[in-house]
Scaffold this motif. Sequence first.
Motif, PDB file in Angstrom:
ATOM      1  N   LEU A 580     -33.896 -25.412 -10.851  1.00 40.02           N
ATOM      2  CA  LEU A 580     -32.396 -24.803 -10.549  1.00 40.02           C
ATOM      3  C   LEU A 580     -31.352 -26.158 -10.468  1.00 40.02           C
ATOM      4  O   LEU A 580     -30.360 -26.143 -10.862  1.00 40.02           O
ATOM      5  CB  LEU A 580     -32.510 -24.075  -9.349  1.00 40.02           C
ATOM      6  CG  LEU A 580     -31.106 -23.348  -9.123  1.00 40.02           C
ATOM      7  CD1 LEU A 580     -30.569 -22.381 -10.036  1.00 40.02           C
ATOM      8  CD2 LEU A 580     -31.034 -22.552  -7.577  1.00 40.02           C
ATOM      9  N   THR A 581     -31.957 -27.109  -9.855  1.00 41.13           N
ATOM     10  CA  THR A 581     -31.079 -28.279  -9.513  1.00 41.13           C
ATOM     11  C   THR A 581     -30.566 -29.018 -10.645  1.00 41.13           C
ATOM     12  O   THR A 581     -29.647 -29.863 -10.820  1.00 41.13           O
ATOM     13  CB  THR A 581     -31.660 -29.250  -8.486  1.00 41.13           C
ATOM     14  OG1 THR A 581     -32.754 -29.706  -9.015  1.00 41.13           O
ATOM     15  CG2 THR A 581     -31.834 -28.505  -7.068  1.00 41.13           C
ATOM     16  N   LEU A 584     -27.835 -26.168 -12.631  1.00 41.30           N
ATOM     17  CA  LEU A 584     -26.349 -26.101 -11.862  1.00 41.30           C
ATOM     18  C   LEU A 584     -25.470 -27.156 -12.318  1.00 41.30           C
ATOM     19  O   LEU A 584     -25.755 -28.238 -12.259  1.00 41.30           O
ATOM     20  CB  LEU A 584     -26.620 -26.198 -10.367  1.00 41.30           C
ATOM     21  CG  LEU A 584     -27.512 -25.137  -9.563  1.00 41.30           C
ATOM     22  CD1 LEU A 584     -27.658 -25.361  -7.949  1.00 41.30           C
ATOM     23  CD2 LEU A 584     -26.667 -23.690  -9.863  1.00 41.30           C
ATOM     24  N   THR A 589     -20.243 -20.629 -15.490  1.00 40.15           N
ATOM     25  CA  THR A 589     -20.238 -19.814 -14.524  1.00 40.15           C
ATOM     26  C   THR A 589     -19.121 -18.567 -15.065  1.00 40.15           C
ATOM     27  O   THR A 589     -18.827 -18.475 -16.184  1.00 40.15           O
ATOM     28  CB  THR A 589     -19.147 -20.473 -13.484  1.00 40.15           C
ATOM     29  OG1 THR A 589     -18.242 -20.866 -13.607  1.00 40.15           O
ATOM     30  CG2 THR A 589     -20.170 -21.635 -12.873  1.00 40.15           C
ATOM     31  N   TYR A 610     -27.043 -32.053  -7.026  1.00 42.23           N
ATOM     32  CA  TYR A 610     -28.061 -30.891  -6.499  1.00 42.23           C
ATOM     33  C   TYR A 610     -29.409 -31.519  -6.349  1.00 42.23           C
ATOM     34  O   TYR A 610     -29.886 -31.913  -7.359  1.00 42.23           O
ATOM     35  CB  TYR A 610     -27.826 -29.820  -7.483  1.00 42.23           C
ATOM     36  CG  TYR A 610     -26.492 -29.426  -7.795  1.00 42.23           C
ATOM     37  CD1 TYR A 610     -25.783 -28.484  -7.053  1.00 42.23           C
ATOM     38  CD2 TYR A 610     -25.783 -29.911  -8.823  1.00 42.23           C
ATOM     39  CE1 TYR A 610     -24.463 -28.301  -7.314  1.00 42.23           C
ATOM     40  CE2 TYR A 610     -24.460 -29.692  -9.232  1.00 42.23           C
ATOM     41  CZ  TYR A 610     -23.884 -28.794  -8.387  1.00 42.23           C
ATOM     42  OH  TYR A 610     -22.388 -28.438  -8.593  1.00 42.23           O
ATOM     43  N   VAL A 649     -19.893 -22.948  -8.578  1.00 43.44           N
ATOM     44  CA  VAL A 649     -21.021 -23.374  -9.442  1.00 43.44           C
ATOM     45  C   VAL A 649     -22.435 -22.564  -8.647  1.00 43.44           C
ATOM     46  O   VAL A 649     -23.438 -21.954  -9.004  1.00 43.44           O
ATOM     47  CB  VAL A 649     -21.316 -24.986  -9.173  1.00 43.44           C
ATOM     48  CG1 VAL A 649     -22.960 -25.068  -9.419  1.00 43.44           C
ATOM     49  CG2 VAL A 649     -20.519 -25.751 -10.006  1.00 43.44           C
ATOM     50  N   LEU A 650     -22.362 -22.398  -6.959  1.00 44.54           N
ATOM     51  CA  LEU A 650     -23.305 -21.821  -6.120  1.00 44.54           C
ATOM     52  C   LEU A 650     -23.164 -20.429  -6.423  1.00 44.54           C
ATOM     53  O   LEU A 650     -24.539 -19.849  -6.356  1.00 44.54           O
ATOM     54  CB  LEU A 650     -23.177 -22.523  -4.816  1.00 44.54           C
ATOM     55  CG  LEU A 650     -23.028 -23.938  -4.539  1.00 44.54           C
ATOM     56  CD1 LEU A 650     -23.000 -24.165  -2.983  1.00 44.54           C
ATOM     57  CD2 LEU A 650     -24.537 -24.395  -5.159  1.00 44.54           C
ATOM     58  N   THR A 653     -22.861 -19.069 -10.926  1.00 48.57           N
ATOM     59  CA  THR A 653     -23.555 -19.606 -12.192  1.00 48.57           C
ATOM     60  C   THR A 653     -23.981 -18.308 -13.052  1.00 48.57           C
ATOM     61  O   THR A 653     -24.859 -17.648 -12.292  1.00 48.57           O
ATOM     62  CB  THR A 653     -24.484 -20.803 -11.972  1.00 48.57           C
ATOM     63  OG1 THR A 653     -23.750 -21.933 -11.435  1.00 48.57           O
ATOM     64  CG2 THR A 653     -25.193 -20.909 -13.246  1.00 48.57           C
ATOM     65  N   ALA A 732     -32.088 -18.638  -7.045  1.00 53.04           N
ATOM     66  CA  ALA A 732     -30.565 -19.034  -6.571  1.00 53.04           C
ATOM     67  C   ALA A 732     -29.853 -18.030  -5.480  1.00 53.04           C
ATOM     68  O   ALA A 732     -29.326 -18.463  -4.309  1.00 53.04           O
ATOM     69  CB  ALA A 732     -29.644 -18.903  -7.733  1.00 53.04           C
TER      70      ALA A 732
END
Length: 975
Positions: A580-581, A584, A589, A610, A649-650, A653, A732
């Motif tokens: 995931l990092t 991102l 998004t 991230y 983003v958090l 996404t 996420a």
Amino acid sequence: MKWNINDVVHGFKVKRMERVQEVASDVYELEHVQSGARLLYLDSKDDNKVFYICFRTTPDNSKGTPHIMEHSTLCGSRKFPLKEPFVELVKGSLNTFLNAITWPDKTMYPVASRNDQDFHNLMDVYLDAVFYPNCLRNPQILMQEGWHYEMADENSPITYNGVVYNEMKGALSSPEALMEDKAMSTLFPDTTYAVESGGDPEVIPALSFKEFTEFHRKFYHPSNSFIYLYGNMDIDSTLKFINDEYLSAFTRHPVNSAVQTQQPFAKRKECEGSFGITEGESTDKKSIHALYTAYNDHMSTAEMLAFRILNYTLIDMDGAPLKKALTDSGICSDVSGHFETSLKQPVWTIEVTGSNPEDKDTFVSVVDGTIRKLALGGLDKDMLTAALNRIEFTLREGDFQGRPKGLYYGVHVMQQWNYDRDPFTALRYEEDLKILREGIEKHLFENLLLKYVVKNAHQVLVTMKPEKGLTEKKNAATAQKLDDFKKSLTKEQIQEIIENTKALKARQASGETEEALATIPLLSRSDLKREVEEVSQEEEKVQGITHLSYQENTSGITYLNLFFTLYGLKAEDVPYAYLLTTILGSMDTDNHTYQELTRISNTYTGGMSYAITSYDDKADNTKYVPVCAVRGKALTSNADKMMQLMGEVLNHTRFTDTGRLREILMEEKASWDMSLFDRGHALVMMRLMSYYSPAAQFKEQGSLSYYYFLSDLLEHFDEKAEHIKARLAETAAKIFTRKNLIVQEVGLKEEKQAVVNHLDAVIGDMPEGEACHTLSFVFPETGINEGFLSSGKVQYVAKGGNFVKHGFKFTGALRVMETILRYEYLWKRIRVLGGAYGAFTRIATNGDALLCSYRDPNLSETLKAYKELPEYLRHFDISEREMTKYVIGTMAPAETQLTPSMKGERAMVMRFTGQTHDDRQKVREQIIDCTQEDIRALAGLMDSVVSDKYFCVLGSEDKLKAESNLFDHLRSLTK
């Protein structure tokens, strides 16, 4: 200004002086009248003082003479007649930097320290080393640091050994290093860049002692030197010392060392090479294609900065047009680019990995067509502006993560100075930024592409192909060559090699005399700061979320860190959290494409990152705090835009774009493939600790296990794509909740208020989530004592255990022991006697401990050295002066100048690990007061570590299979 033009200060004539605001220094250019030495002095208020002396070294062969000389000059000199003054300095100096570096056309000897006396001592030892080295008289130094024939007895085979020989075997194990050699020799056939200054292991054994010493006599003269001084120092006494002690003994004479300019080609050239892979690897999509373009030797600094921006815009930035064109063509899994400015003629490299040999023509066609189209049709001005903003933020921030900023300025200076250009231009950037910003509208970047790329035929197209068994074939050829050589020798010649081997090992194993050791200047324990700096941060609740503020002047930059605890994840979620990092910020998004996200980030921030990490409990390796750390930095005036971007983003996404997901996975896998062997020490250390440390098991999910996870996802991507997307979205959703979040900002009142004011931009759309504070990870067993097979020519050998489980406790004396082992026991046994490039220890307060060798020709011999380590500690007996030296050397890391972001991270480490100010104070006092008895008392502790059954090795397939009886499991490194 201190002086006037043409003033002569202790033999140095002032040639030029100006204020350079970009480096906050008055800059003086001087020349030593008698010897011809050039000197640049940056008068700064910075107490982290820097000195180097650099020589222009331009070899005409690949015997590695510059590199071996760099090692050898630091093996004893006129005033300091020890075997290795460099090591003695490292043991007992408060240096903030101490090393020596070889480039293709120069050799630099830099030091830095915040302590005035220490700085003077370091400068003295280095100047004596370069001008009066013992290696000119003692061939055994060349044998140790460069190469020698080794033979134990007449029945043993003859082998090659030597520190640089083994270092370069490791360095030239990677496909990219081999490709670089091939490209440079073709791109610059008539210059020094055609040869390998570091040394080709197949050529190094041709270096004779006569040739070695003649190299020093030619290049190591003050007339061929560049001396650099930076920082807040007594410059009058410093110049007097350099003149009186050293330069006054020399008279200037011409040195023919200038780097020649390669005449441009009329037509692009092509070449091919091969690199080894293991028998178990597939050759499909393992080839590399790269286009190297050489520029002329009079580019301006603005033009060079422009090509850094072009490289980022065309290749590195998400959505970069050249990268997209190449990946869309289907011929590669990853694209990378690099603009090299440390050569007389800059070189731009465009490279694709994960390709096949027959894709060469498509690669060239796409590169040529895309660059021509962009140069003639125009570049995206928004992308150029964003890339320029990114570069500008980096230049103004000047955050070198604890390394002396003066050293970075000095290295940059040599990009001009070494070629007899104006060194001042390397320190300035304001005018260049202005030229480039105005040039975006004036098609400056397009014109540069036309001039330096489209209309430039000085290019080399390189294709590197994988070849099974190539490494083994070369090893066999070397063994056969040595066997034939042995058969050609008389009994007397064989006996001479045996005696030389014994004599060298006897010298290497012998200790230094007290008289020799006393020549190295030393501080006293009273010079050490006994008090540990207080670390504190304010804590409060903002909208129900823990908000931490670390107060530090950041010059108008807001450093924002979001920590999401991962207690709510299951073990099978963790690999997806690591993935995931990578995802991102690189996928669309709800409101922006990933290309737009990149432009927004570059326009308004200094970067966002991230990462999954964890903070181990200070005393128990079964306890740790696993987090997803989201970090961003921006001018405080842009903090709102940075936080809006974070929230986007958090919280928004989309993981639905299958094509984009495949691209990212392929790029990530390709990056791992290319760097696996080079990061071998890091991989085996983490894998080893995962055998006995639950805290390390978590981190290992992002190491070698993550590489295997990636490989599996790509191998079965078509059938798993929907599953991968769903798992990423689920992971996420579990991580990014308010209940998991801790916020930290670094700055002053204005930065804190900016974060508080705009926190809604991050958490407004974030679900509340459920609070969880307990660890429940149980990871699959990997087995222990693994050997990872690679096509490399050297090993990384790690062994360790946990001493707390055996009833021992951490003490500050262990930090001193680490210094002793690294620069005495392990240095002698594994580097000096064994020929490895290095070896070190890692000891944590929770009891996790390990030993690891680096670019090591040996395996079982290294494990034996680890096993015998406790016996060395039991009989540890040195003078009080030498003990003080180790204590001072152990305290050197405390002299590091922490940047604001580093100070903020230190505060979080203390919070998450449970470490207190009293803990840190106690350890510092234990270090400063450490005695020999304290070190001897650690023998039992280290015996428990080396007696544990755990070890892990990555290395040569031949070597590991030959000693397969050592391992429980042999595994292929790559998939």
